[in-house]
Scaffold this motif. Structure first.
Motif, PDB file in Angstrom:
ATOM      1  N   ARG A   6      -0.617   8.368 -17.579  1.00 25.78           N
ATOM      2  CA  ARG A   6      -0.696   8.263 -16.120  1.00 25.78           C
ATOM      3  C   ARG A   6      -1.724   9.263 -15.594  1.00 25.78           C
ATOM      4  N   LYS A  36      -3.610  -4.908 -13.549  1.00 27.48           N
ATOM      5  CA  LYS A  36      -2.851  -4.110 -12.577  1.00 27.48           C
ATOM      6  C   LYS A  36      -2.257  -2.875 -13.235  1.00 27.48           C
ATOM      7  N   ASP A  37      -1.728  -3.044 -14.431  1.00 24.90           N
ATOM      8  CA  ASP A  37      -1.174  -1.915 -15.175  1.00 24.90           C
ATOM      9  C   ASP A  37      -2.264  -0.885 -15.470  1.00 24.90           C
ATOM     10  N   GLU A  75      -3.197   1.170 -12.315  1.00 25.11           N
ATOM     11  CA  GLU A  75      -2.183   2.150 -11.919  1.00 25.11           C
ATOM     12  C   GLU A  75      -2.212   3.408 -12.769  1.00 25.11           C
ATOM     13  N   ARG A  76      -2.896   3.367 -13.904  1.00 23.62           N
ATOM     14  CA  ARG A  76      -2.944   4.525 -14.812  1.00 23.62           C
ATOM     15  C   ARG A  76      -4.174   5.401 -14.605  1.00 23.62           C
ATOM     16  N   ALA A 101      -6.556  -6.087  -8.367  1.00 25.77           N
ATOM     17  CA  ALA A 101      -6.052  -4.770  -8.753  1.00 25.77           C
ATOM     18  C   ALA A 101      -6.904  -3.627  -8.214  1.00 25.77           C
TER      19      ALA A 101
END
Length: 293
Positions: free
Chosen positions: A56, A123-124, A127-128, A150
């Motif tokens: 993250r 999208k994943d 988010e990171r 995204a």
């Protein structure tokens, strides 16, 4: 009940991480097939959870994405009519992203090759990331809407489209996955201001080869394949943990996770074993002696 030591479990994982199949791992280590499969499942779940939480706010700069084909259970042409369209039978694609500088795999997704999987994966990835990146993909159309949804305008996005010729290629070559000759490439900027000199998918394509070498179930033209989608996903999670945290990259001379600032040392396989959460012992009620007549 016998319980394997950390060293014994690490040995089994070492064999699996070097591209050995389940049956061969059982023969080499002396552990039963069920033990190997149970350890693979436990380690896979632990690795997926750890990387999901650790990856993250990543300060990466240049990402390449691609998808790699495999199949589960049977080839797509052999899937029975009642199972067609059911995920986990036939063709399965693993979507991967790699940072060109640190060689870190920040995330992956196991799914189909359609828009739904593309949207979930991109999208994943978005988010990171902690900052704007340059992203390169191949010409797969599913990436266009996925990246737009995204990232919006907050990305430098380009596609590299390879042009292939089939002159001189026979049907036998095609059947045996012999690649056609690449006759040229087209670099197509899509969003933002991508640097033309950095538009490339070479690293992620090389990563696809590494996956096929380190996971027996990805090897082409053999009888090695995943029988269950769950084991397929566990093997992939374990592989990426090994690649990111344990394997020293030849050009970096450190692991990708170290290059990305996620850890300060090379992990041992025993460290992965220690990620596995032991099940809590079941509490037994007080023993009650039965009355005898």
């Amino acid at each position: 009940m016998n319980k394997l030591s950390t060293k014994e479990r690490a040995q089994i994982l070492a064999v699996l991480c070097e591209g050995i199949g389940i049956n061969a791992a059982s023969r080499i280590t002396g552990a039963s097939k069920n033990t190997v499969l149970k350890l693979l499942a436990d380690a896979g779940e632990a690795c997926a959870l750890y990387q999901d939480e650790a990856h993250r706010q990543l300060n990466l700069k240049r990402i390449e994405c691609d998808e790699i084909w495999s199949f589960v259970g049977m080839k797509q042409k052999n899937v029975p009519r009642e199972l067609k369209g059911t995920f986990g039978y036939g063709d399965v694609y693993t979507w991967t992203a790699i940072d060109a500088e640190t060689k870190l795999i920040p995330c992956w997704h196991v799914g189909t090759r359609g828009a739904e999987s593309a949207n979930y994966f991109i999208k994943d990835l978005a988010e990171r990331l902690a900052s704007r990146v340059q992203l390169t993909t191949d010409g797969h159309k599913a990436y266009l809407d996925a990246v737009e949804d995204a990232f919006g305008a907050g990305i430098d996005f380009a596609q590299l489209i390879k042009l292939y010729g089939t002159e001189g290629q026979t049907k036998e070559d095609s059947r045996r996955y012999s690649p056609a000759d690449c006759t040229g490439i087209e670099k197509r900027p899509i969003e933002g201001d991508p640097d033309p000199a950095l538009i490339s998918t070479s690293y992620v394509e090389r990563q696809n080869l590494t996956m096929r070498m380190h996971m027996r179930r990805f090897t082409r033209l053999t009888n090695a394949f995943s029988k269950k989608i769950e084991n397929h996903m566990h093997a992939i999670s374990l592989y990426f943990m090994f690649y990111n945290y344990c394997k020293i990259h030849k050009s970096l001379r450190i692991t990708p996770a170290m290059a990305a600032g996620l850890t300060d040392h090379v992990w041992e396989l025993a460290d992965i074993v220690n990620l596995i959460q032991e099940p809590e012992p079941q509490k037994r009620g007080p023993y009650k002696k039965q009355n005898s007549n």
